[in-house]
Write a protein that holds these residues in place. Structure first.
Motif, PDB file in Angstrom:
ATOM      1  N   LEU A  35       0.812  -1.222   0.000  1.00 49.42           N
ATOM      2  CA  LEU A  35       0.000   0.000   0.000  1.00 49.42           C
ATOM      3  C   LEU A  35       0.850   1.278   0.000  1.00 49.42           C
ATOM      4  O   LEU A  35       0.605   2.206   0.759  1.00 49.42           O
ATOM      5  CB  LEU A  35      -0.949   0.011   1.211  1.00 49.42           C
ATOM      6  CG  LEU A  35      -2.048  -1.052   1.238  1.00 49.42           C
ATOM      7  CD1 LEU A  35      -2.885  -0.924   2.508  1.00 49.42           C
ATOM      8  CD2 LEU A  35      -2.940  -0.950  -0.001  1.00 49.42           C
ATOM      9  N   GLN A  36       1.813   1.328  -0.914  1.00 51.51           N
ATOM     10  CA  GLN A  36       2.670   2.504  -1.021  1.00 51.51           C
ATOM     11  C   GLN A  36       2.407   3.233  -2.337  1.00 51.51           C
ATOM     12  O   GLN A  36       1.473   2.912  -3.072  1.00 51.51           O
ATOM     13  CB  GLN A  36       4.136   2.093  -0.887  1.00 51.51           C
ATOM     14  CG  GLN A  36       4.472   1.426   0.439  1.00 51.51           C
ATOM     15  CD  GLN A  36       4.231   2.326   1.640  1.00 51.51           C
ATOM     16  OE1 GLN A  36       4.669   3.486   1.639  1.00 51.51           O
ATOM     17  NE2 GLN A  36       3.547   1.821   2.647  1.00 51.51           N
ATOM     18  N   LYS A  37       3.236   4.227  -2.627  1.00 49.88           N
ATOM     19  CA  LYS A  37       2.951   5.136  -3.744  1.00 49.88           C
ATOM     20  C   LYS A  37       2.941   4.424  -5.088  1.00 49.88           C
ATOM     21  O   LYS A  37       2.221   4.843  -6.000  1.00 49.88           O
ATOM     22  CB  LYS A  37       3.957   6.287  -3.763  1.00 49.88           C
ATOM     23  CG  LYS A  37       5.399   5.874  -4.055  1.00 49.88           C
ATOM     24  CD  LYS A  37       6.302   7.105  -4.119  1.00 49.88           C
ATOM     25  CE  LYS A  37       7.735   6.698  -4.457  1.00 49.88           C
ATOM     26  NZ  LYS A  37       8.626   7.878  -4.565  1.00 49.88           N
ATOM     27  N   GLU A  38       3.762   3.372  -5.254  1.00 44.98           N
ATOM     28  CA  GLU A  38       3.754   2.650  -6.519  1.00 44.98           C
ATOM     29  C   GLU A  38       2.368   2.077  -6.818  1.00 44.98           C
ATOM     30  O   GLU A  38       1.901   2.097  -7.961  1.00 44.98           O
ATOM     31  CB  GLU A  38       4.799   1.528  -6.526  1.00 44.98           C
ATOM     32  CG  GLU A  38       6.231   1.999  -6.635  1.00 44.98           C
ATOM     33  CD  GLU A  38       6.802   2.514  -5.328  1.00 44.98           C
ATOM     34  OE1 GLU A  38       7.881   3.121  -5.341  1.00 44.98           O
ATOM     35  OE2 GLU A  38       6.151   2.296  -4.265  1.00 44.98           O
ATOM     36  N   LEU A  39       1.697   1.573  -5.777  1.00 43.82           N
ATOM     37  CA  LEU A  39       0.351   1.037  -5.966  1.00 43.82           C
ATOM     38  C   LEU A  39      -0.645   2.160  -6.242  1.00 43.82           C
ATOM     39  O   LEU A  39      -1.448   2.070  -7.179  1.00 43.82           O
ATOM     40  CB  LEU A  39      -0.084   0.237  -4.738  1.00 43.82           C
ATOM     41  CG  LEU A  39      -1.537  -0.252  -4.766  1.00 43.82           C
ATOM     42  CD1 LEU A  39      -1.816  -1.086  -6.012  1.00 43.82           C
ATOM     43  CD2 LEU A  39      -1.862  -1.039  -3.500  1.00 43.82           C
ATOM     44  N   VAL A  56      -8.994  -0.213  -7.816  1.00 48.70           N
ATOM     45  CA  VAL A  56      -8.435  -0.745  -6.569  1.00 48.70           C
ATOM     46  C   VAL A  56      -7.622  -1.986  -6.916  1.00 48.70           C
ATOM     47  O   VAL A  56      -8.166  -2.959  -7.462  1.00 48.70           O
ATOM     48  CB  VAL A  56      -9.534  -1.115  -5.555  1.00 48.70           C
ATOM     49  CG1 VAL A  56      -8.907  -1.659  -4.267  1.00 48.70           C
ATOM     50  CG2 VAL A  56     -10.415   0.082  -5.250  1.00 48.70           C
ATOM     51  N   GLY A  57      -6.334  -1.979  -6.629  1.00 53.43           N
ATOM     52  CA  GLY A  57      -5.494  -3.139  -6.871  1.00 53.43           C
ATOM     53  C   GLY A  57      -5.726  -4.214  -5.821  1.00 53.43           C
ATOM     54  O   GLY A  57      -5.717  -3.934  -4.619  1.00 53.43           O
ATOM     55  N   VAL A  58      -5.961  -5.444  -6.285  1.00 46.70           N
ATOM     56  CA  VAL A  58      -6.250  -6.559  -5.374  1.00 46.70           C
ATOM     57  C   VAL A  58      -5.382  -7.764  -5.726  1.00 46.70           C
ATOM     58  O   VAL A  58      -4.597  -7.725  -6.675  1.00 46.70           O
ATOM     59  CB  VAL A  58      -7.748  -6.944  -5.426  1.00 46.70           C
ATOM     60  CG1 VAL A  58      -8.611  -5.796  -4.941  1.00 46.70           C
ATOM     61  CG2 VAL A  58      -8.161  -7.362  -6.836  1.00 46.70           C
ATOM     62  N   GLY A  59      -5.562  -8.836  -4.953  1.00 41.62           N
ATOM     63  CA  GLY A  59      -4.687  -9.997  -5.086  1.00 41.62           C
ATOM     64  C   GLY A  59      -4.814 -10.736  -6.395  1.00 41.62           C
ATOM     65  O   GLY A  59      -3.839 -11.297  -6.907  1.00 41.62           O
ATOM     66  N   GLY A 195      -4.711  -8.492  -9.573  1.00 44.29           N
ATOM     67  CA  GLY A 195      -5.928  -8.049 -10.257  1.00 44.29           C
ATOM     68  C   GLY A 195      -6.316  -6.659  -9.805  1.00 44.29           C
ATOM     69  O   GLY A 195      -5.637  -6.031  -8.985  1.00 44.29           O
ATOM     70  N   ALA A 196      -7.423  -6.178 -10.365  1.00 45.35           N
ATOM     71  CA  ALA A 196      -7.926  -4.858  -9.994  1.00 45.35           C
ATOM     72  C   ALA A 196      -9.429  -4.813 -10.176  1.00 45.35           C
ATOM     73  O   ALA A 196      -9.998  -5.562 -10.971  1.00 45.35           O
ATOM     74  CB  ALA A 196      -7.273  -3.759 -10.826  1.00 45.35           C
ATOM     75  N   LEU A 231      -2.924  -5.646  -3.868  1.00 44.72           N
ATOM     76  CA  LEU A 231      -1.911  -5.779  -4.907  1.00 44.72           C
ATOM     77  C   LEU A 231      -0.559  -5.345  -4.342  1.00 44.72           C
ATOM     78  O   LEU A 231      -0.417  -4.229  -3.841  1.00 44.72           O
ATOM     79  CB  LEU A 231      -2.292  -4.911  -6.109  1.00 44.72           C
ATOM     80  CG  LEU A 231      -1.294  -4.821  -7.273  1.00 44.72           C
ATOM     81  CD1 LEU A 231      -0.994  -6.198  -7.850  1.00 44.72           C
ATOM     82  CD2 LEU A 231      -1.841  -3.902  -8.358  1.00 44.72           C
ATOM     83  N   ASP A 232       0.424  -6.223  -4.436  1.00 45.67           N
ATOM     84  CA  ASP A 232       1.752  -5.921  -3.892  1.00 45.67           C
ATOM     85  C   ASP A 232       2.391  -4.744  -4.613  1.00 45.67           C
ATOM     86  O   ASP A 232       2.241  -4.560  -5.821  1.00 45.67           O
ATOM     87  CB  ASP A 232       2.676  -7.133  -4.013  1.00 45.67           C
ATOM     88  CG  ASP A 232       2.283  -8.258  -3.077  1.00 45.67           C
ATOM     89  OD1 ASP A 232       1.598  -7.981  -2.081  1.00 45.67           O
ATOM     90  OD2 ASP A 232       2.663  -9.413  -3.346  1.00 45.67           O
TER      91      ASP A 232
END
Length: 368
Positions: A35-39, A56-59, A195-196, A231-232
């Motif tokens: 959950l940092q700026k890249e995401l 929203v980025g997810v697994g 995924g997103a 999402l990593d």
């Protein structure tokens, strides 16, 4: 003799390992893994690319579907109509979220049949989930008319269709929410599952964001029960880098599709997907190049002898074929399709010479 695998996974890394190593080193060295700026940057870029208000980025894409169905408030017994020509994940996401998936037949385009949707509507039907399959968008005008007439919501399985458009509108932006997959073999793929969710409504976005991060809102306050599907950051950084050249990747895939079309169009024994016609209502990104063919199994074996990899999607089964899961629908078009379908190599690692060799081999099979 050439050797053309269906997909060469090692090349995803080996062909660009220096730039990817640099990206990974930069993120890992900063210690910003979750959950940092890249995401957040990637989520903004993805939303802007598709025209959605939020992403929203997810697994993974299956989590994406489960999360947006939970956020919508799907209840036990609620029925959602889907195409039987889709991955089991489409149906399982509905089941896990508490609803009932109802598979229906496909039309001439091998996508969900609008007439079959209408015939499957019951008092328990609450929504339609079209699968935008192989990088092509369904006829959303017809589907939207059905949804409006029957007060049904639309959510999209757009896992295979990032960048695909219908009448200029991006896959994933036609309904309440949608999923995108970044599985390694996708047109925009990373190095693992990812995924997103795409969504336009602000309130629904907040619910989806909360559910994907243990029920916490943007300010960190717990608002509801949730889960861990984020999402990593490293994967997000890779995806951001690849998104910058995504349009060029799509154009190459469309060029490959054009070659297949030009070289195979005179074979009566096979049916090809639509041409990448720029004047069409459809803009296809060709996640896969799936044809239907006479003597499909014999063709597959022949191409294997020629060192050409092919794939029969999902093991040759539609959703309604999983009778052990309780499905008993009779869907003749889908049955016929799965007896004839086969996917040819479609990725950036196949050259023009490879395509020529594949097509010559297919012609040889039918002329021998």
């Amino acid at each position: 003799m050439k050797n053309i695998p269906f997909f060469e996974y090692p090349k995803l890394w080996n062909d660009y390992k220096y730039e990817y190593s640099s990206i990974i080193d930069k993120v890992a060295s900063s210690g910003g893994f979750i959950l940092q700026k890249e995401l957040s940057n990637f989520e903004i870029d993805l939303a802007q690319f598709t025209g959605a208000n939020y992403s929203v980025g997810v697994g993974n894409a299956t989590d994406a579907m489960e999360i947006f169905l939970e956020a919508i408030g799907l209840k036990k017994g609620d029925e959602i109509i889907i195409s039987s020509h889709t991955m089991l994940a489409t149906a399982s996401a509905i089941k896990v979220a508490g609803g009932t998936p109802v598979p229906v037949d496909i039309g001439d385009d091998n996508l969900i049949c609008p007439k079959s949707i209408e015939e499957a509507i019951t008092p328990n039907t609450v929504g339609i989930m079209p699968t935008q399959l192989n990088g092509r968008v369904c006829d959303m005008d017809k589907i939207k008319k059905i949804s409006q007439k029957n007060s049904l919501f639309i959510v999209e399985d757009a896992a295979q269709a990032l960048g695909a458009r219908f009448k200029g509108q991006h896959a994933g932006t036609f309904g309440l929410a949608s999923c995108i997959s970044f599985f390694p073999a996708k047109v925009l793929g990373c190095f693992g599952d990812a995924g997103a969710v795409l969504v336009n409504d602000k309130n629904l976005y907040h619910k989806i964001f909360q559910i994907h991060d243990h029920g916490r809102d943007l300010d960190g306050e717990v608002k509801r029960w949730g889960r861990n599907s984020r999402l990593d950051n490293i994967q997000a950084a890779i995806l951001s880098h690849k998104l910058k050249t995504y349009n060029k990747v799509v154009e190459r895939r469309r060029a490959i599709a054009q070659m297949y079309q030009d070289l195979l169009k005179d074979l009566e024994e096979i049916q090809l997907p639509p041409y990448p016609n720029k004047n069409s209502d459809h803009f296809d990104v060709y996640q896969n190049y799936e044809i239907t063919a006479d003597k499909r199994d014999e063709l597959k074996n022949y191409l294997n002898e020629k060192n050409i990899g092919t794939l029969i999607q999902w093991g040759g089964k539609g959703i309604h074929h999983f009778q052990n899961l309780g499905f008993n629908q009779v869907l003749p078009n889908t049955d016929k399709f799965f007896k004839r379908c086969i996917m040819l190599p479609m990725n950036l690692f196949v050259s023009n010479d490879d395509i020529d060799y594949i097509c010559k081999s297919i012609k040889e099979f039918y002329r021998k």
